[in-house]
Motif scaffolding. Structure first.
Motif, PDB file in Angstrom:
ATOM      1  N   SER A 107      52.216  50.948  24.718  1.00  0.00           N
ATOM      2  CA  SER A 107      53.185  52.045  24.706  1.00  0.00           C
ATOM      3  C   SER A 107      52.494  53.370  24.444  1.00  0.00           C
ATOM      4  O   SER A 107      51.419  53.431  23.843  1.00  0.00           O
ATOM      5  CB  SER A 107      54.245  51.802  23.629  1.00  0.00           C
ATOM      6  OG  SER A 107      53.696  51.946  22.332  1.00  0.00           O
ATOM      7  N   TYR A 108      53.137  54.448  24.910  1.00  0.00           N
ATOM      8  CA  TYR A 108      52.582  55.787  24.675  1.00  0.00           C
ATOM      9  C   TYR A 108      52.559  56.122  23.189  1.00  0.00           C
ATOM     10  O   TYR A 108      51.717  56.900  22.734  1.00  0.00           O
ATOM     11  CB  TYR A 108      53.398  56.834  25.426  1.00  0.00           C
ATOM     12  CG  TYR A 108      53.289  56.715  26.930  1.00  0.00           C
ATOM     13  CD1 TYR A 108      52.048  56.718  27.562  1.00  0.00           C
ATOM     14  CD2 TYR A 108      54.428  56.602  27.724  1.00  0.00           C
ATOM     15  CE1 TYR A 108      51.949  56.610  28.939  1.00  0.00           C
ATOM     16  CE2 TYR A 108      54.338  56.500  29.110  1.00  0.00           C
ATOM     17  CZ  TYR A 108      53.091  56.500  29.707  1.00  0.00           C
ATOM     18  OH  TYR A 108      52.993  56.390  31.074  1.00  0.00           O
ATOM     19  N   ASP A 163      53.497  62.100  28.549  1.00  0.00           N
ATOM     20  CA  ASP A 163      54.408  61.030  28.947  1.00  0.00           C
ATOM     21  C   ASP A 163      55.259  60.556  27.772  1.00  0.00           C
ATOM     22  O   ASP A 163      56.413  60.155  27.947  1.00  0.00           O
ATOM     23  CB  ASP A 163      53.611  59.856  29.518  1.00  0.00           C
ATOM     24  CG  ASP A 163      53.036  60.158  30.898  1.00  0.00           C
ATOM     25  OD1 ASP A 163      53.584  61.049  31.581  1.00  0.00           O
ATOM     26  OD2 ASP A 163      52.041  59.517  31.283  1.00  0.00           O
ATOM     27  N   THR A 167      59.455  60.689  27.644  1.00  0.00           N
ATOM     28  CA  THR A 167      60.244  59.448  27.577  1.00  0.00           C
ATOM     29  C   THR A 167      61.014  59.290  26.267  1.00  0.00           C
ATOM     30  O   THR A 167      61.745  58.308  26.124  1.00  0.00           O
ATOM     31  CB  THR A 167      59.316  58.230  27.751  1.00  0.00           C
ATOM     32  OG1 THR A 167      58.263  58.269  26.777  1.00  0.00           O
ATOM     33  CG2 THR A 167      58.693  58.223  29.146  1.00  0.00           C
ATOM     34  N   TYR A 172      60.811  66.107  31.357  1.00  0.00           N
ATOM     35  CA  TYR A 172      59.643  66.869  31.810  1.00  0.00           C
ATOM     36  C   TYR A 172      59.793  68.359  31.543  1.00  0.00           C
ATOM     37  O   TYR A 172      58.861  69.012  31.065  1.00  0.00           O
ATOM     38  CB  TYR A 172      59.396  66.607  33.294  1.00  0.00           C
ATOM     39  CG  TYR A 172      58.981  65.184  33.565  1.00  0.00           C
ATOM     40  CD1 TYR A 172      57.786  64.678  33.072  1.00  0.00           C
ATOM     41  CD2 TYR A 172      59.804  64.320  34.296  1.00  0.00           C
ATOM     42  CE1 TYR A 172      57.406  63.359  33.297  1.00  0.00           C
ATOM     43  CE2 TYR A 172      59.435  63.008  34.529  1.00  0.00           C
ATOM     44  CZ  TYR A 172      58.237  62.528  34.022  1.00  0.00           C
ATOM     45  OH  TYR A 172      57.866  61.219  34.240  1.00  0.00           O
ATOM     46  N   ARG A 225      64.743  61.435  37.916  1.00  0.00           N
ATOM     47  CA  ARG A 225      63.815  61.450  36.784  1.00  0.00           C
ATOM     48  C   ARG A 225      63.747  62.824  36.126  1.00  0.00           C
ATOM     49  O   ARG A 225      62.864  63.091  35.317  1.00  0.00           O
ATOM     50  CB  ARG A 225      62.424  61.007  37.237  1.00  0.00           C
ATOM     51  CG  ARG A 225      62.397  59.591  37.808  1.00  0.00           C
ATOM     52  CD  ARG A 225      61.007  59.162  38.217  1.00  0.00           C
ATOM     53  NE  ARG A 225      60.095  59.121  37.084  1.00  0.00           N
ATOM     54  CZ  ARG A 225      58.802  58.797  37.184  1.00  0.00           C
ATOM     55  NH1 ARG A 225      58.297  58.475  38.378  1.00  0.00           N
ATOM     56  NH2 ARG A 225      58.029  58.774  36.120  1.00  0.00           N
TER      57      ARG A 225
END
Length: 267
Positions: A107-108, A163, A167, A172, A225
């Motif tokens: 995971s980030y 990222d 999320t 963004y 997105r």
């Protein structure tokens, strides 16, 4: 924001003239840096979708190795070589972060602090070896090796951090605003506060990666997105053209060069 001479190594009697291997930090530096981060983000995703993840990573790794090999053979800063290497680091740094997340399921939230730890270790080793982290004195093979190792770590860290914020609710565009505000912090802290130039530079350098990547993702990715939906290929080509134009200007104008006085042995 520019690094100041006072934070370089103490001045010694000049014995010879030697060229720095990295450019002077000017507005052009930061503009091209942000462009390379965004282009690397979209180019990496485009290559992975077109060629497949494994061939894309292999191609990116070979291109990075070739670009750095050329950069290390040169005796002085050359805009075309330096920025080609930065572009390749950007593309491969994105791939490295994506491989951990997509390929290995990391995971980030885990990879971001992991890359941050790697970056911290590199800074400690660099300073322990050279007693400086200043980019004004990257004129020996060892310092250049540390420099590019740090640059690669900042790109991987920035990709994961961008990222991560995208999320966890920022999206963004929200990430663009977040990192745009974040990059002002070291600039203002250096200009009006106690933050030294070297720390301010590297902090801003790290933040430019998620800033540029988030901006490129917002422009390229689809509406579902949270993006504008212009597409990976058009954004990659447009940002590549912008980079070529800016670097071409630097080559013609010879801006960004710095020649430093040095002693006969590394400082």
């Amino acid at each position: 924001m520019t690094a100041e001479h006072a934070l370089d190594d103490p001045p010694l009697a000049p014995v010879r003239r030697t060229a720095n291997k990295v450019p002077e930090v000017t507005a052009y530096f930061w503009i091209i840096k942000v462009l390379t981060t965004g282009m690397g983000e979209t180019a990496s995703d485009l290559l992975a979708r077109t060629l497949g993840p494994i061939p894309a990573v292999a191609l990116g790794g070979l291109a990075l190795a070739a670009a750095l090999a050329v950069q290390f053979t040169l005796r002085r800063y050359a805009a075309w070589s330096y920025w080609t290497a930065v572009v390749m680091v950007s593309v491969f740094g994105t791939m490295a972060a994506d491989v951990l997340h997509v390929g290995l399921g990391v995971s980030y939230a885990v990879s971001t602090p992991a890359f941050l730890a790697v970056l911290a270790v590199l800074f400690v080793l660099w300073y322990a070896s050279e007693r400086t982290l200043s980019i004004h004195t990257v004129r020996t093979r060892r310092r250049e090796t540390f420099y590019w190792a740090v640059v690669r770590a900042t790109f991987a860290l920035g990709t994961a951090a961008g990222d991560l914020t995208a999320t966890v609710g920022f999206g963004y565009l929200g990430s663009v605003v977040l990192f745009a505000a974040g990059i002002c912090v070291p600039a203002l802290a250096h200009r009006f506060g106690p933050l030294d130039a070297v720390t301010a530079f590297w902090t801003a350098y790290v933040v430019t990666r998620p800033l540029g990547a988030s901006l490129a993702d917002w422009v390229a990715l689809g509406h579902t997105r949270g993006g504008l939906g212009l597409g990976l290929a058009p954004v990659t080509l447009a940002w590549t053209a912008a980079i070529i134009g800016c670097v071409g200007y630097l080559v013609v104008s010879q801006r960004g060069r710095r020649v430093l006085a040095a002693t006969g042995k590394p400082q």
